[in-house]
Design a protein around this motif. Structure first.
Motif, PDB file in Angstrom:
ATOM      1  N   GLN A 161     -14.358  44.290  -4.834  1.00 54.07           N
ATOM      2  CA  GLN A 161     -14.623  43.979  -3.387  1.00 54.07           C
ATOM      3  C   GLN A 161     -16.273  44.479  -2.910  1.00 54.07           C
ATOM      4  OE1 GLN A 161     -11.100  46.450  -1.924  1.00 54.07           O
ATOM      5  NE2 GLN A 161     -10.893  44.574  -0.671  1.00 54.07           N
ATOM      6  N   THR A 162     -16.767  45.406  -3.472  1.00 55.77           N
ATOM      7  CA  THR A 162     -18.085  45.839  -3.105  1.00 55.77           C
ATOM      8  C   THR A 162     -18.999  44.664  -3.436  1.00 55.77           C
ATOM      9  OG1 THR A 162     -17.348  48.214  -3.375  1.00 55.77           O
ATOM     10  CG2 THR A 162     -19.754  47.514  -3.283  1.00 55.77           C
ATOM     11  N   ALA A 163     -18.942  44.033  -4.792  1.00 50.01           N
ATOM     12  CA  ALA A 163     -19.787  42.900  -4.926  1.00 50.01           C
ATOM     13  C   ALA A 163     -19.702  42.002  -4.004  1.00 50.01           C
ATOM     14  CB  ALA A 163     -19.266  42.589  -6.507  1.00 50.01           C
ATOM     15  N   TRP A 164     -18.515  41.674  -3.720  1.00 47.19           N
ATOM     16  CA  TRP A 164     -18.462  40.368  -2.690  1.00 47.19           C
ATOM     17  C   TRP A 164     -18.958  41.044  -1.153  1.00 47.19           C
ATOM     18  CZ3 TRP A 164     -12.611  40.344  -4.433  1.00 47.19           C
ATOM     19  CH2 TRP A 164     -12.500  39.707  -5.429  1.00 47.19           C
ATOM     20  N   ALA A 165     -18.910  42.275  -0.880  1.00 43.97           N
ATOM     21  CA  ALA A 165     -19.656  42.787   0.354  1.00 43.97           C
ATOM     22  C   ALA A 165     -21.118  42.554   0.159  1.00 43.97           C
ATOM     23  CB  ALA A 165     -19.123  44.141   0.597  1.00 43.97           C
ATOM     24  N   ALA A 166     -21.625  43.053  -0.797  1.00 40.23           N
ATOM     25  CA  ALA A 166     -23.308  43.060  -1.061  1.00 40.23           C
ATOM     26  C   ALA A 166     -23.723  41.648  -1.008  1.00 40.23           C
ATOM     27  CB  ALA A 166     -23.440  43.720  -2.522  1.00 40.23           C
ATOM     28  N   GLU A 167     -22.956  40.761  -1.515  1.00 40.14           N
ATOM     29  CA  GLU A 167     -23.362  39.357  -1.509  1.00 40.14           C
ATOM     30  C   GLU A 167     -23.499  38.680  -0.097  1.00 40.14           C
ATOM     31  OE1 GLU A 167     -21.352  36.376  -4.314  1.00 40.14           O
ATOM     32  OE2 GLU A 167     -21.297  37.927  -5.997  1.00 40.14           O
ATOM     33  N   ALA A 168     -22.543  39.011   0.722  1.00 45.07           N
ATOM     34  CA  ALA A 168     -22.202  38.700   1.858  1.00 45.07           C
ATOM     35  C   ALA A 168     -23.326  39.376   2.795  1.00 45.07           C
ATOM     36  CB  ALA A 168     -20.973  39.150   2.378  1.00 45.07           C
ATOM     37  N   GLY A 169     -24.074  40.327   2.138  1.00 48.64           N
ATOM     38  CA  GLY A 169     -25.201  41.092   2.930  1.00 48.64           C
ATOM     39  C   GLY A 169     -24.694  42.072   4.013  1.00 48.64           C
ATOM     40  N   VAL A 170     -23.873  42.727   3.747  1.00 51.71           N
ATOM     41  CA  VAL A 170     -23.383  44.086   4.394  1.00 51.71           C
ATOM     42  C   VAL A 170     -24.418  44.841   4.835  1.00 51.71           C
ATOM     43  CG1 VAL A 170     -20.938  43.749   3.992  1.00 51.71           C
ATOM     44  CG2 VAL A 170     -22.220  45.517   2.721  1.00 51.71           C
ATOM     45  N   ASP A 171     -24.621  45.381   5.841  1.00 49.43           N
ATOM     46  CA  ASP A 171     -25.550  46.482   6.303  1.00 49.43           C
ATOM     47  C   ASP A 171     -25.040  47.992   5.620  1.00 49.43           C
ATOM     48  OD1 ASP A 171     -27.306  45.084   7.919  1.00 49.43           O
ATOM     49  OD2 ASP A 171     -25.523  45.063   9.353  1.00 49.43           O
ATOM     50  N   PHE A 172     -23.682  47.956   5.588  1.00 50.64           N
ATOM     51  CA  PHE A 172     -23.282  49.357   4.978  1.00 50.64           C
ATOM     52  C   PHE A 172     -21.820  49.037   4.555  1.00 50.64           C
ATOM     53  CE2 PHE A 172     -22.442  50.149   9.384  1.00 50.64           C
ATOM     54  CZ  PHE A 172     -21.280  50.794   9.391  1.00 50.64           C
ATOM     55  N   VAL A 173     -21.377  49.979   3.649  1.00 52.71           N
ATOM     56  CA  VAL A 173     -19.880  49.864   3.279  1.00 52.71           C
ATOM     57  C   VAL A 173     -19.030  51.138   3.881  1.00 52.71           C
ATOM     58  CG1 VAL A 173     -18.287  49.768   1.534  1.00 52.71           C
ATOM     59  CG2 VAL A 173     -20.380  48.593   1.382  1.00 52.71           C
ATOM     60  N   ILE A 174     -17.792  51.036   4.419  1.00 55.89           N
ATOM     61  CA  ILE A 174     -17.128  52.017   4.885  1.00 55.89           C
ATOM     62  C   ILE A 174     -15.926  52.155   3.625  1.00 55.89           C
ATOM     63  CG2 ILE A 174     -15.392  52.544   6.410  1.00 55.89           C
ATOM     64  CD1 ILE A 174     -16.731  50.733   8.435  1.00 55.89           C
ATOM     65  N   ALA A 175     -15.821  53.392   3.302  1.00 51.32           N
ATOM     66  CA  ALA A 175     -14.878  53.469   2.209  1.00 51.32           C
ATOM     67  C   ALA A 175     -13.947  54.565   2.997  1.00 51.32           C
ATOM     68  CB  ALA A 175     -15.121  54.095   1.008  1.00 51.32           C
ATOM     69  N   GLU A 176     -12.434  54.188   3.271  1.00 52.54           N
ATOM     70  CA  GLU A 176     -11.538  54.991   4.015  1.00 52.54           C
ATOM     71  C   GLU A 176     -10.471  55.262   3.733  1.00 52.54           C
ATOM     72  OE1 GLU A 176     -11.353  52.946   7.963  1.00 52.54           O
ATOM     73  OE2 GLU A 176     -11.118  51.059   6.992  1.00 52.54           O
ATOM     74  N   THR A 177      -9.710  56.270   4.608  1.00 51.20           N
ATOM     75  CA  THR A 177      -8.355  56.693   4.357  1.00 51.20           C
ATOM     76  C   THR A 177      -7.887  57.014   3.017  1.00 51.20           C
ATOM     77  OG1 THR A 177      -8.129  54.513   5.914  1.00 51.20           O
ATOM     78  CG2 THR A 177      -6.115  55.789   5.479  1.00 51.20           C
ATOM     79  N   PHE A 178      -8.727  57.885   2.384  1.00 52.59           N
ATOM     80  CA  PHE A 178      -8.247  58.311   1.114  1.00 52.59           C
ATOM     81  C   PHE A 178      -7.401  59.539   1.199  1.00 52.59           C
ATOM     82  CE2 PHE A 178     -12.174  55.820   0.364  1.00 52.59           C
ATOM     83  CZ  PHE A 178     -11.654  55.043  -0.437  1.00 52.59           C
ATOM     84  N   SER A 179      -6.519  59.807   0.447  1.00 59.82           N
ATOM     85  CA  SER A 179      -5.641  60.965   0.250  1.00 59.82           C
ATOM     86  C   SER A 179      -6.225  61.890  -0.785  1.00 59.82           C
ATOM     87  CB  SER A 179      -4.058  60.687   0.341  1.00 59.82           C
ATOM     88  OG  SER A 179      -3.797  59.915   1.106  1.00 59.82           O
ATOM     89  N   HIS A 180      -6.791  61.268  -1.847  1.00 62.11           N
ATOM     90  CA  HIS A 180      -7.441  62.000  -2.951  1.00 62.11           C
ATOM     91  C   HIS A 180      -8.861  61.978  -2.867  1.00 62.11           C
ATOM     92  CE1 HIS A 180      -3.412  60.595  -4.376  1.00 62.11           C
ATOM     93  NE2 HIS A 180      -3.328  61.640  -5.177  1.00 62.11           N
TER      94      HIS A 180
END
Ligand SMILES: [Zn+2]
Length: 344
Positions: free
Chosen positions: A136-155
């Motif tokens: 998922q991060t590789a696709w986001a990077a290719e799309a040119g995102v400004d940053f990545v949100i990683a969320e809703t983790f219980s661990h």
């Protein structure tokens, strides 16, 4: 506006609050384009126009971030609905839809990783989860995102794996934990301890999202704010959770036979004023990355934006009761109606 001329997330946070509207799953569900239960964002492929419109509405209401709707658009969720073959097209399309609206409005363009629901603290699950984040991060990077949100983790450890993958892609990371009824993560850390570890591992922004409403999230946010030196994120759900029922999954309604979560939570909904007052309090604590999670509507986002001093385009339509037929004060209104107001 091109990415080259756009101010980045961290510069914006240095200058003041940044609003991030979330809650795409719940809002698309309410609109009739997404199924509660599995909660997979198939709407991205089935009705992309609905997602685009919601991105636009959130920016109109004051969101500074357009978040690609890839929440739960990961391999495990796609497998559960029998559509693993659509994983890559869904992710690429979600990124493209978000990018279009970010480009047309000048908002920040964010990728999104979420809890995988397969993390179990053993080596095999660590490898599985990492691979899910990597694709998922590789696709986001290719799309040119400004940053990545990683969320809703219980661990906390799952959040750390997501962070590591984002950092390896060379992108800024906003990492937020979700706190259930127990005031600790599933791997036993207080939110402040977890956020401290996540900051130490290189996150740019740490904090909490989802699960808890403003009232039961705020004390933990305060503890996080004192424990870390980076920027803090706060994205509660817009429900009136309280000490006895601190999460939206634990809310009970005496008038409803069953669990209100997720489709009968309306009686617990925060007003726009609740959310405005949350924004004011959180900003007063020094928390600058502010948003609302599952259940949020554009009216919540507008109130949040206004509470921190913004005037988004939607403020043009912020309530003005002075011109109301019965309750208004405008001298041009028919006085007989104003006199009748107490009988309404
Ligand atoms: Zn949420």
């Amino acid at each position: 506006m091109t990415s080259a001329t756009k101010t980045g997330l961290l510069e914006r946070l240095e200058a003041g609050p940044v609003i991030c509207a979330e809650g795409y799953l719940f809002e698309c569900e309410r609109r009739g384009y997404l199924q509660a239960g599995a909660f997979v964002p198939e709407v991205v492929l089935d009705h992309p126009e609905v997602v685009t419109e919601l991105h636009r509405e959130f920016v109109h209401a004051g969101s500074d971030v357009v978040e690609a709707f890839t929440y739960y658009g990961h391999r495990e969720k796609m497998r559960i609905v029998g559509k693993e073959h659509l994983l890559e097209p869904l992710n690429r399309r979600a990124l493209e839809l978000a990018r279009e609206v970010a480009d047309e409005t000048g908002a920040l363009f964010a990728g999104d990783l979420s809890n995988t629901n397969v993390f179990t603290e053993d080596d095999e699950s660590r490898r599985t989860v990492r691979a899910m984040f990597e694709e998922q991060t590789a696709w986001a990077a290719e799309a040119g995102v400004d940053f990545v949100i990683a969320e809703t983790f219980s661990h906390a450890e799952e959040a750390l794996i997501a962070l590591d993958v984002i950092k390896q892609a060379g992108l800024p990371a906003v990492v937020t934990m979700a706190l259930h009824r127990e005031p600790v993560t599933r791997d036993g850390f207080t939110p402040a301890e977890a956020c401290k570890r996540i900051e130490a591992a290189g996150a740019d922004v740490v904090g909490l999202n989802c699960i808890r409403g403003p009232r039961t999230m705020l004390p933990h946010l305060e503890a996080i704010r004192s424990a870390v030196s980076c920027h803090v994120a706060a994205l509660p759900v817009p429900y009136r959770t309280h000490d006895d029922q601190p999460t939206f999954q634990s809310l009970h309604d005496p008038e409803f036979d069953g669990l209100p979560f997720p489709t009968a939570l309306a009686p617990f909904m925060c007003t726009r004023y609740d959310i405005g007052s949350f924004g004011e309090t959180a900003l007063g604590l020094g928390i600058r990355y502010l948003g609302v999670c599952c259940g949020a509507g554009p009216h919540h986002i507008r109130s949040l934006a206004e509470a921190v001093g913004r005037t988004p385009p939607a403020s043009r339509y912020t309530a003005d009761m002075s011109k109301h037929t019965y309750l208004g004060t405008d001298p041009s209104l028919l006085q007989a109606n104003q006199e009748y107001a107490e009988k309404l």
